[in-house]
Design a protein around this motif. Sequence first.
Motif, mmCIF file in Angstrom:
data_model
loop_
_atom_site.group_PDB
_atom_site.id
_atom_site.type_symbol
_atom_site.label_atom_id
_atom_site.label_comp_id
_atom_site.label_asym_id
_atom_site.label_seq_id
_atom_site.Cartn_x
_atom_site.Cartn_y
_atom_site.Cartn_z
ATOM 1 N N ILE A 41 0.611 -1.827 0.452
ATOM 2 C CA ILE A 41 -0.058 0.212 -0.328
ATOM 3 C C ILE A 41 1.107 1.066 0.184
ATOM 4 O O ILE A 41 0.787 2.274 -0.759
ATOM 5 C CB ILE A 41 -1.260 -0.026 1.332
ATOM 6 N N LYS A 42 1.494 1.119 1.343
ATOM 7 C CA LYS A 42 2.973 2.719 1.078
ATOM 8 C C LYS A 42 2.941 2.825 -0.154
ATOM 9 O O LYS A 42 3.725 3.727 -1.363
ATOM 10 C CB LYS A 42 3.525 2.203 2.358
ATOM 11 N N HIS A 43 3.822 1.353 -1.243
ATOM 12 C CA HIS A 43 4.763 1.289 -2.407
ATOM 13 C C HIS A 43 4.051 2.072 -3.508
ATOM 14 O O HIS A 43 4.440 3.041 -4.161
ATOM 15 C CB HIS A 43 5.110 0.103 -2.977
ATOM 16 N N GLU A 45 1.473 3.949 -2.554
ATOM 17 C CA GLU A 45 0.964 5.284 -2.215
ATOM 18 C C GLU A 45 1.990 6.509 -3.218
ATOM 19 O O GLU A 45 1.499 7.542 -3.770
ATOM 20 C CB GLU A 45 0.291 5.295 -1.111
ATOM 21 N N LEU A 46 3.381 5.701 -2.462
ATOM 22 C CA LEU A 46 4.406 6.646 -3.124
ATOM 23 C C LEU A 46 4.627 6.967 -4.432
ATOM 24 O O LEU A 46 5.421 8.059 -4.985
ATOM 25 C CB LEU A 46 5.716 6.653 -1.893
ATOM 26 N N ALA A 47 4.886 6.182 -5.018
ATOM 27 C CA ALA A 47 4.680 5.663 -6.644
ATOM 28 C C ALA A 47 3.136 6.968 -7.260
ATOM 29 O O ALA A 47 3.590 7.461 -8.703
ATOM 30 C CB ALA A 47 4.038 4.284 -6.586
ATOM 31 N N LYS A 48 2.843 6.718 -7.019
ATOM 32 C CA LYS A 48 1.161 7.739 -7.239
ATOM 33 C C LYS A 48 1.743 9.118 -7.787
ATOM 34 O O LYS A 48 1.293 10.433 -8.214
ATOM 35 C CB LYS A 48 -0.171 7.792 -6.200
ATOM 36 N N LYS A 49 2.205 9.679 -6.374
ATOM 37 C CA LYS A 49 3.075 10.927 -6.279
ATOM 38 C C LYS A 49 4.151 11.362 -6.947
ATOM 39 O O LYS A 49 4.435 12.834 -7.255
ATOM 40 C CB LYS A 49 3.377 11.117 -4.847
ATOM 41 N N GLU A 50 4.641 10.220 -7.921
ATOM 42 C CA GLU A 50 5.791 10.418 -8.595
ATOM 43 C C GLU A 50 5.193 10.479 -10.241
ATOM 44 O O GLU A 50 5.926 11.221 -11.040
ATOM 45 C CB GLU A 50 6.456 9.365 -9.128
ATOM 46 N N GLY A 51 4.052 11.289 -10.052
ATOM 47 C CA GLY A 51 2.882 10.798 -11.645
ATOM 48 C C GLY A 51 1.679 11.811 -11.716
ATOM 49 O O GLY A 51 1.222 11.577 -10.463
ATOM 50 N N PHE A 87 -6.199 5.471 -4.779
ATOM 51 C CA PHE A 87 -4.751 6.335 -5.619
ATOM 52 C C PHE A 87 -4.070 5.518 -7.445
ATOM 53 O O PHE A 87 -3.379 6.015 -7.526
ATOM 54 C CB PHE A 87 -3.202 6.336 -4.336
ATOM 55 N N VAL A 88 -4.967 4.036 -6.493
ATOM 56 C CA VAL A 88 -4.314 3.509 -8.020
ATOM 57 C C VAL A 88 -5.325 4.018 -9.698
ATOM 58 O O VAL A 88 -6.854 3.835 -9.623
ATOM 59 C CB VAL A 88 -4.453 1.554 -8.390
ATOM 60 N N ASP A 89 -4.606 4.269 -10.500
ATOM 61 C CA ASP A 89 -5.945 4.937 -11.698
ATOM 62 C C ASP A 89 -6.719 4.004 -12.525
ATOM 63 O O ASP A 89 -7.348 3.545 -12.832
ATOM 64 C CB ASP A 89 -5.204 5.576 -12.484
ATOM 65 N N PHE A 90 -5.061 2.269 -12.677
ATOM 66 C CA PHE A 90 -5.281 1.481 -13.271
ATOM 67 C C PHE A 90 -4.985 0.846 -13.055
ATOM 68 O O PHE A 90 -3.983 0.407 -12.639
ATOM 69 C CB PHE A 90 -5.130 2.459 -15.458
ATOM 70 N N VAL A 91 -5.254 -1.048 -13.492
ATOM 71 C CA VAL A 91 -4.719 -1.915 -13.307
ATOM 72 C C VAL A 91 -4.987 -2.826 -14.969
ATOM 73 O O VAL A 91 -5.689 -2.808 -16.038
ATOM 74 C CB VAL A 91 -5.620 -2.675 -12.473
#
Length: 143
Positions: A41-43, A45-51, A87-91
């Motif tokens: 979850i943390k990974h 969530e932090l990834a989302k902040k990169e783009g 916070f996940v846009d697509f899978v």
Amino acid sequence: MIKSKILTTKNIKDLIAINEKENKRIVLSHGVFDLVHPGHIKHLELAKKEGDLLVVAIVPDRFVNKGPGRPIFNEQIRAEMIAALQFVDFVVVAKQEMPIDLINQLKPAVFAVGDETLEEWVDDPNYRNIEQALHSVGGSIHQ
């Protein structure tokens, strides 16, 4: 809502077309996500902040090698679990073990990799292929 976040081959083409017009910064993450834990979850969530858009690729069942009886949850259920995160846009369920085809299609600005995954990949020749694919589309790896 959850199912609409899960991309098919056609949806990926639509996302690519839209992104070419809107020039969004895509972050791609990739993993099994069988037993989702706070680190995942943390990974993400932090990834989302990169783009602007976070796309998570799920490793297909046939490539999961985590021991007997794994994956516990099939790829569709794993995709739905990750799509449920706000916070996940697509899978997308990847077609290959390594997401090189998705990197070439989506041209992510960032490929987000967790510490645990990066440690596993250090000696894996496929990791070099991922690095090369990212380099060819102008992307970088974020840990």
